[in-house]
Design a protein around this motif. Structure first.
Motif, PDB file in Angstrom:
ATOM      1  N   LEU A 230       0.831  -1.201   0.000  1.00  0.00           N
ATOM      2  CA  LEU A 230       0.000   0.000   0.000  1.00  0.00           C
ATOM      3  C   LEU A 230       0.866   1.252   0.000  1.00  0.00           C
ATOM      4  N   LEU A 231       1.961   1.233   0.743  1.00  0.00           N
ATOM      5  CA  LEU A 231       2.892   2.368   0.725  1.00  0.00           C
ATOM      6  C   LEU A 231       3.490   2.556  -0.662  1.00  0.00           C
ATOM      7  N   ASN A 232       3.847   1.468  -1.306  1.00  0.00           N
ATOM      8  CA  ASN A 232       4.389   1.561  -2.667  1.00  0.00           C
ATOM      9  C   ASN A 232       3.370   2.182  -3.620  1.00  0.00           C
ATOM     10  N   ALA A 233       2.106   1.801  -3.472  1.00  0.00           N
ATOM     11  CA  ALA A 233       1.073   2.353  -4.344  1.00  0.00           C
ATOM     12  C   ALA A 233       0.885   3.843  -4.087  1.00  0.00           C
ATOM     13  N   LEU A 234       0.928   4.256  -2.834  1.00  0.00           N
ATOM     14  CA  LEU A 234       0.761   5.670  -2.497  1.00  0.00           C
ATOM     15  C   LEU A 234       1.912   6.509  -3.021  1.00  0.00           C
ATOM     16  N   PHE A 235       3.134   6.020  -2.878  1.00  0.00           N
ATOM     17  CA  PHE A 235       4.299   6.772  -3.355  1.00  0.00           C
ATOM     18  C   PHE A 235       4.413   6.744  -4.879  1.00  0.00           C
ATOM     19  N   SER A 236       3.793   5.751  -5.522  1.00  0.00           N
ATOM     20  CA  SER A 236       3.838   5.673  -6.988  1.00  0.00           C
ATOM     21  C   SER A 236       2.926   6.706  -7.642  1.00  0.00           C
ATOM     22  N   ASN A 237       1.989   7.244  -6.853  1.00  0.00           N
ATOM     23  CA  ASN A 237       1.095   8.296  -7.351  1.00  0.00           C
ATOM     24  C   ASN A 237       1.155   9.463  -6.369  1.00  0.00           C
ATOM     25  N   PRO A 238       2.264  10.220  -6.417  1.00  0.00           N
ATOM     26  CA  PRO A 238       2.571  11.197  -5.361  1.00  0.00           C
ATOM     27  C   PRO A 238       1.791  12.505  -5.431  1.00  0.00           C
ATOM     28  N   VAL A 239       0.467  12.411  -5.411  1.00  0.00           N
ATOM     29  CA  VAL A 239      -0.341  13.620  -5.225  1.00  0.00           C
ATOM     30  C   VAL A 239      -0.447  13.888  -3.727  1.00  0.00           C
ATOM     31  N   ASP A 240      -0.846  15.085  -3.369  1.00  0.00           N
ATOM     32  CA  ASP A 240      -0.818  15.493  -1.965  1.00  0.00           C
ATOM     33  C   ASP A 240      -1.572  14.532  -1.049  1.00  0.00           C
ATOM     34  N   SER A 241      -2.796  14.180  -1.409  1.00  0.00           N
ATOM     35  CA  SER A 241      -3.611  13.361  -0.511  1.00  0.00           C
ATOM     36  C   SER A 241      -3.008  11.973  -0.301  1.00  0.00           C
ATOM     37  N   ASN A 242      -2.421  11.396  -1.376  1.00  0.00           N
ATOM     38  CA  ASN A 242      -1.776  10.094  -1.219  1.00  0.00           C
ATOM     39  C   ASN A 242      -0.556  10.184  -0.310  1.00  0.00           C
ATOM     40  N   LEU A 243       0.215  11.245  -0.449  1.00  0.00           N
ATOM     41  CA  LEU A 243       1.414  11.401   0.374  1.00  0.00           C
ATOM     42  C   LEU A 243       1.050  11.655   1.832  1.00  0.00           C
ATOM     43  N   ILE A 244       0.012  12.419   2.069  1.00  0.00           N
ATOM     44  CA  ILE A 244      -0.427  12.668   3.448  1.00  0.00           C
ATOM     45  C   ILE A 244      -0.869  11.356   4.091  1.00  0.00           C
ATOM     46  N   CYS A 245      -1.580  10.517   3.343  1.00  0.00           N
ATOM     47  CA  CYS A 245      -1.996   9.223   3.861  1.00  0.00           C
ATOM     48  C   CYS A 245      -0.780   8.364   4.193  1.00  0.00           C
ATOM     49  N   ALA A 246       0.235   8.385   3.334  1.00  0.00           N
ATOM     50  CA  ALA A 246       1.461   7.613   3.590  1.00  0.00           C
ATOM     51  C   ALA A 246       2.159   8.093   4.853  1.00  0.00           C
ATOM     52  N   VAL A 247       2.196   9.401   5.067  1.00  0.00           N
ATOM     53  CA  VAL A 247       2.811   9.951   6.279  1.00  0.00           C
ATOM     54  C   VAL A 247       2.053   9.475   7.515  1.00  0.00           C
ATOM     55  N   LYS A 248       0.726   9.547   7.475  1.00  0.00           N
ATOM     56  CA  LYS A 248      -0.075   9.082   8.614  1.00  0.00           C
ATOM     57  C   LYS A 248       0.158   7.601   8.886  1.00  0.00           C
ATOM     58  N   LEU A 249       0.236   6.823   7.828  1.00  0.00           N
ATOM     59  CA  LEU A 249       0.449   5.386   7.974  1.00  0.00           C
ATOM     60  C   LEU A 249       1.794   5.090   8.630  1.00  0.00           C
ATOM     61  N   LEU A 250       2.846   5.771   8.192  1.00  0.00           N
ATOM     62  CA  LEU A 250       4.172   5.517   8.743  1.00  0.00           C
ATOM     63  C   LEU A 250       4.322   6.060  10.157  1.00  0.00           C
ATOM     64  N   LYS A 251       3.679   7.182  10.462  1.00  0.00           N
ATOM     65  CA  LYS A 251       3.736   7.687  11.831  1.00  0.00           C
ATOM     66  C   LYS A 251       3.030   6.727  12.784  1.00  0.00           C
ATOM     67  N   LEU A 252       2.028   6.050  12.279  1.00  0.00           N
ATOM     68  CA  LEU A 252       1.262   5.126  13.107  1.00  0.00           C
ATOM     69  C   LEU A 252       1.970   3.782  13.271  1.00  0.00           C
ATOM     70  N   THR A 253       2.563   3.270  12.203  1.00  0.00           N
ATOM     71  CA  THR A 253       3.093   1.906  12.230  1.00  0.00           C
ATOM     72  C   THR A 253       4.580   1.813  11.912  1.00  0.00           C
ATOM     73  N   GLY A 254       5.246   2.938  11.637  1.00  0.00           N
ATOM     74  CA  GLY A 254       6.627   2.895  11.166  1.00  0.00           C
ATOM     75  C   GLY A 254       7.570   2.136  12.078  1.00  0.00           C
ATOM     76  N   SER A 255       7.523   2.409  13.369  1.00  0.00           N
ATOM     77  CA  SER A 255       8.451   1.752  14.284  1.00  0.00           C
ATOM     78  C   SER A 255       8.200   0.250  14.349  1.00  0.00           C
ATOM     79  N   VAL A 256       6.916  -0.148  14.357  1.00  0.00           N
ATOM     80  CA  VAL A 256       6.578  -1.573  14.434  1.00  0.00           C
ATOM     81  C   VAL A 256       6.961  -2.288  13.149  1.00  0.00           C
ATOM     82  N   LEU A 257       6.697  -1.658  12.019  1.00  0.00           N
ATOM     83  CA  LEU A 257       7.065  -2.256  10.738  1.00  0.00           C
ATOM     84  C   LEU A 257       8.576  -2.419  10.615  1.00  0.00           C
TER      85      LEU A 257
END
Length: 406
Positions: A230-257
């Motif tokens: 899902l992160l790969n898909a978001l970064f492959s289409n780097p419009v603002d809303s997709n990138l903001i979602c990726a940031v939220k996802l990594l802030k939430l799960t980055g350390s665990v991942l």
């Protein structure tokens, strides 16, 4: 009305909606010049479309004590036949949305009711869909929805051939997952719905517990791999809303991942950080979004804000434990300057505050002097503390100080 015949009376009662068993409730006059025999007078009855099975009515704005519906043992008896499964589940989901603190006290009764209600795979699939829709359409319900899914995955007894609750839930998520490339390129409303799914999946990864063959509790590894794609898909289409979602996802799960990937000897997080840096350099996104991405890289460089290597509580000191002062209170000087236990002169200032009669100095907020507002309520309050309260408070402060020094 003269109803001398029994058959006429019965017919009239049927027409007016009164059962024959209600004849003893009609009035019988005991006088009248023309009556050779007793006459029966039936009071007119207004027909009504009201149903005894109608739900209870509550005026607009009335805060119904909804929690009793789910904790009362007679809930199923009182509502049997009046609510469908969908209505019951949706009511409970709305209840949790409004009062999330009720989760711990009411989830067991909810699961018990479902075990007596959900007996077919169609009903189980309906339950999964209702929870999924609530978790992806109601703001801030993704975390509660993930906790709910985890509890039901361990406590629902039905396990049809189509799959148990957790399996059907993951199948439902897979439907959205397989459309990730199209969703990230879709219209705004499509991307928004997809982003809600991404964050719900992240909460599922953090909260859905899987019991191993040896009884150990682990996270669903399939969700770990799914989040990477899902992160790969978001970064492959780097419009603002997709990138903001990726940031939220990594802030939430980055350390665990990252921890999970490192245990497998993978460097997936390094690849993600490299993609972020490439987006900052090349993507045509807004300055604010690029700033968010850079702050995320900075957060990851600080080990996601975590501090490792702390000493056990019994051995912790200000010199060897960077978290030593974490739970100590923060005080503010009359000038509004904060100081904590980490400050060298903390003890002196702390003792000074304890000795002062007025522990809360006057201050102004938004131009209003809260201590001298002119309100009669404040004016009537005695500045002196009650002696018993003051003695109890001083004892509490001394005991707290003693425990802190131990």
């Amino acid at each position: 009305m003269d109803l001398g015949s029994h058959s006429t009376l019965k017919e009239h009662l049927q027409q007016t909606g009164i059962s024959s068993g209600s004849q003893d409730k009609v009035s019988v006059p005991d006088s009248g010049p023309e009556m050779g025999e007793a006459q029966v007078t039936v009071a007119p009855v207004v027909t009504s479309k009201l149903s005894a099975k109608a739900p209870e009515f509550y005026p607009s704005g009335y805060n119904q004590n909804f929690s009793q519906n789910f904790t009362d043992s007679s809930f199923e008896d009182r509502y049997d036949g009046y609510l469908t499964l969908a209505e019951y589940v949706q009511d409970f989901l709305n209840h949790l949305t409004e009062q999330p603190g009720c989760f711990e006290t009411e989830i067991a009764q909810f699961a018990e009711t479902l075990n007596g209600w959900v007996a077919e795979d169609e009903a189980l699939q309906e339950l999964v869909e209702l929870i999924y829709q609530q978790a992806t359409s109601v703001p801030n319900f993704s975390y509660m929805g993930a906790r709910l899914c985890n509890y039901l995955s361990h406590h629902l007894t039905i396990s049809p051939q189509s799959g148990n609750f957790r399996q059907l839930l993951l199948q439902r998520c897979r439907t959205e997952y397989e459309n990730r490339d199209e969703a990230t390129k879709g219209e705004e409303i499509t991307r928004k719905r997809f982003h809600a799914f991404v964050l719900f999946l992240a909460e599922l990864y953090l909260n859905l517990e899987i019991k191993g063959t040896k009884g150990q509790v682990t996270r669903a590894e399939i969700l770990q791999e799914g989040l990477r794609e899902l992160l790969n898909a978001l970064f492959s289409n780097p419009v603002d809303s997709n990138l903001i979602c990726a940031v939220k996802l990594l802030k939430l799960t980055g350390s665990v991942l990252e921890d999970a990937w490192k245990e497998k000897g993978k460097n997936d997080m390094e690849e993600m950080i490299q993609r972020i840096e490439n987006v900052v350099l090349d993507a045509n996104c807004s300055r604010d979004v690029k700033h968010m991405l850079l702050k995320l890289v900075e957060l990851r460089s600080s080990n996601w804000g975590r501090v490792h290597g702390t000493s056990p509580l019994t051995e912790a000191t200000p010199e060897n434990d960077p978290n030593y002062f974490m739970n100590e209170p923060t005080f503010y000087t009359p000038d509004g300057i904060p100081f904590t236990a980490a400050d060298p002169d903390y003890q002196e200032k702390y003792q000074e505050l304890l000795e002062r009669e007025d522990l809360f100095p006057d201050y102004e907020e938004n131009g209003t002097d809260l201590s001298g507002s002119g309100d009669p309520y404040f004016d009537d309050i005695d500045d002196e503390m009650d002696p018993e309260i003051e003695e109890a408070y001083e004892k509490f402060c001394i005991e707290s100080e003693h425990k802190r020094k131990q």
